[in-house]
Design a protein around this motif. Structure first.
Motif, PDB file in Angstrom:
ATOM      1  N   SER A   1      -5.287  -3.538  -5.936  1.00 48.68           N
ATOM      2  CA  SER A   1      -5.150  -1.932  -6.451  1.00 48.68           C
ATOM      3  C   SER A   1      -6.439  -1.497  -6.767  1.00 48.68           C
ATOM      4  O   SER A   1      -6.515  -0.490  -7.044  1.00 48.68           O
ATOM      5  CB  SER A   1      -3.962  -2.186  -7.729  1.00 48.68           C
ATOM      6  N   GLN A   2      -7.462  -2.377  -7.020  1.00 45.61           N
ATOM      7  CA  GLN A   2      -8.607  -2.113  -7.365  1.00 45.61           C
ATOM      8  C   GLN A   2      -9.469  -1.455  -6.703  1.00 45.61           C
ATOM      9  O   GLN A   2     -10.466  -0.826  -6.683  1.00 45.61           O
ATOM     10  CB  GLN A   2      -9.497  -3.153  -8.428  1.00 45.61           C
TER      11      GLN A   2
ATOM     12  N   LEU B   1       0.980  -1.177   0.153  1.00 46.19           N
ATOM     13  CA  LEU B   1      -0.117  -0.108   0.097  1.00 46.19           C
ATOM     14  C   LEU B   1       0.852   1.413  -0.230  1.00 46.19           C
ATOM     15  O   LEU B   1       2.044   1.403   0.410  1.00 46.19           O
ATOM     16  CB  LEU B   1      -1.010   0.182   1.379  1.00 46.19           C
ATOM     17  N   THR B   2       0.341   2.348  -0.199  1.00 48.09           N
ATOM     18  CA  THR B   2       0.858   3.678  -0.417  1.00 48.09           C
ATOM     19  C   THR B   2       0.212   4.637   0.657  1.00 48.09           C
ATOM     20  O   THR B   2      -1.131   4.761   0.183  1.00 48.09           O
ATOM     21  CB  THR B   2       0.970   4.209  -1.765  1.00 48.09           C
ATOM     22  N   ALA B   3       0.850   5.149   1.390  1.00 46.52           N
ATOM     23  CA  ALA B   3      -0.044   6.061   2.469  1.00 46.52           C
ATOM     24  C   ALA B   3       0.443   7.447   2.009  1.00 46.52           C
ATOM     25  O   ALA B   3       1.660   7.878   1.832  1.00 46.52           O
ATOM     26  CB  ALA B   3       0.425   5.875   3.824  1.00 46.52           C
ATOM     27  N   THR B   4      -0.376   8.469   1.552  1.00 43.80           N
ATOM     28  CA  THR B   4      -0.083   9.691   1.349  1.00 43.80           C
ATOM     29  C   THR B   4      -0.563  10.734   2.670  1.00 43.80           C
ATOM     30  O   THR B   4      -1.723  10.820   2.756  1.00 43.80           O
ATOM     31  CB  THR B   4      -0.773  10.297   0.249  1.00 43.80           C
ATOM     32  N   LEU B   5       0.204  11.231   3.269  1.00 48.52           N
ATOM     33  CA  LEU B   5       0.180  12.332   4.281  1.00 48.52           C
ATOM     34  C   LEU B   5      -0.064  13.564   3.803  1.00 48.52           C
ATOM     35  O   LEU B   5       1.278  14.247   3.406  1.00 48.52           O
ATOM     36  CB  LEU B   5       0.953  12.065   5.475  1.00 48.52           C
TER      37      LEU B   5
ATOM     38  N   VAL C   1      -4.990   6.388   1.991  1.00 50.33           N
ATOM     39  CA  VAL C   1      -4.276   4.905   1.821  1.00 50.33           C
ATOM     40  C   VAL C   1      -4.620   4.391   0.672  1.00 50.33           C
ATOM     41  O   VAL C   1      -6.013   4.325   0.412  1.00 50.33           O
ATOM     42  CB  VAL C   1      -4.504   3.960   3.142  1.00 50.33           C
ATOM     43  N   LYS C   2      -3.956   3.864  -0.322  1.00 51.48           N
ATOM     44  CA  LYS C   2      -4.178   3.142  -1.544  1.00 51.48           C
ATOM     45  C   LYS C   2      -3.633   1.731  -1.708  1.00 51.48           C
ATOM     46  O   LYS C   2      -2.130   1.764  -1.573  1.00 51.48           O
ATOM     47  CB  LYS C   2      -3.784   4.091  -2.803  1.00 51.48           C
ATOM     48  N   THR C   3      -4.013   0.766  -1.888  1.00 51.96           N
ATOM     49  CA  THR C   3      -3.456  -0.568  -1.929  1.00 51.96           C
ATOM     50  C   THR C   3      -2.926  -0.577  -3.285  1.00 51.96           C
ATOM     51  O   THR C   3      -3.353   0.011  -4.365  1.00 51.96           O
ATOM     52  CB  THR C   3      -4.782  -1.573  -1.663  1.00 51.96           C
ATOM     53  N   LYS C   4      -1.923  -1.607  -3.585  1.00 51.59           N
ATOM     54  CA  LYS C   4      -1.171  -2.052  -4.711  1.00 51.59           C
ATOM     55  C   LYS C   4      -1.369  -3.219  -4.978  1.00 51.59           C
ATOM     56  O   LYS C   4      -1.927  -4.210  -4.136  1.00 51.59           O
ATOM     57  CB  LYS C   4       0.127  -1.430  -4.684  1.00 51.59           C
TER      58      LYS C   4
END
Length: 271
Positions: free
Chosen positions: A221-222, A189-193, A214-217
């Motif tokens: 990813s969907q 996942l990618t966390a964007t603060l 938070v966006k999963t990969k």
């Protein structure tokens, strides 16, 4: 991590001496005698009387030497922090070596960073190559954060800062891999603060937290991005106010050094 267009321009001019026309035997200029143009270098006295823009080539040589020195120090700094897993594997000796290399580069810049005039250099996506605070073995650095290692199955991936000088957006982007029980694959996942920033003084930056997304990969990813609920201010620990300040101590087109309000040294390269 400065261009030398002006110095290269001057250097090409300095490759030939200043010339002036000679005279034929009659005392008339060469073009009045019907002969070929003959030239000779200006005398020392004539050169000294010329304008500084025509004869002062020492500055361009010095600028070129300074650029070479800065480039060498940038390589020295990046070599000092390479292989440290962004600081997670740094020993005290590694910390000292990286700090000394950063101070050499900061000193070579010839003065403090002026963000009022160099704001455009902040623009872009920067990759973190080193943080001294990661040596504390927590993903929060000198601030509270999840520990790394065997306590939690967390693997830190790339860390970026995305800065937009127009909208004043300042996003910390962290790639993380979460372990899962066998035979399930790990969750990426990618966390964007997301933060907003403002300039403090000439070289300081203050960031104010806005939200975490938070966006999963990978296989997940969907799934749509998930916004993590923000902790209410009255429940937030005193050490986690949602804002922070740091100083930009070195900045050029591809390299940035910052020193945080808790003594944290960070090194970024443009991505």
């Amino acid at each position: 991590m400065a261009a030398a267009v002006a110095s290269s321009c001057c250097a090409s001019t300095s490759a030939r001496p200043l010339l002036r026309p000679t005279f034929c035997r009659s005392g008339n200029p060469w073009w009045a005698c019907g002969g070929r143009k003959k030239t000779r270098p200006l005398s020392i006295s004539a050169t000294a009387a010329a304008s500084p823009s025509e004869v002062d080539f020492a500055g361009s040589d010095t600028a070129g030497a300074d650029d070479d020195a800065v480039a060498s120090l940038k390589i020295k700094l990046l070599s000092a922090v390479s292989g440290l897993n962004r600081g997670l594997a740094a020993s005290q000796e590694d910390l000292d070596r990286a700090d000394a290399a950063a101070r050499e580069l900061e000193a070579a810049a010839g003065g403090p960073v002026d963000l009022e005039n160099d704001m455009d250099k902040l623009q872009g996506r920067w990759r973190l190559v080193y943080s001294s605070a990661f040596s504390s073995r927590t993903l929060g650095g000198s601030r509270p954060g999840p520990p790394t290692g065997r306590l939690l199955p967390i693997t830190l991936g790339q860390v970026f800062q995305r800065i937009d000088v127009v909208s004043k957006d300042f996003d910390n982007i962290v790639e993380v891999e979460l372990g899962a029980p066998w035979p399930l694959p790990p969750v990426e996942l990618t966390a964007t603060l997301a933060h907003k920033f403002e300039i403090v003084g000439t070289s300081g930056i203050k960031i104010t937290f806005d939200k975490t997304t938070v966006k999963t990969k990978g296989n997940l990813s969907q799934l749509p991005p998930l916004e993590v609920p923000r902790i209410p201010d009255n429940l937030r620990p005193p050490s986690n106010t949602g804002s922070g300040e740091f100083k930009v101590t070195y900045l050029d087109g591809d390299t940035r050094i910052t020193r945080g309000d808790r003594g944290e040294l960070r090194v970024f390269v443009i991505s």
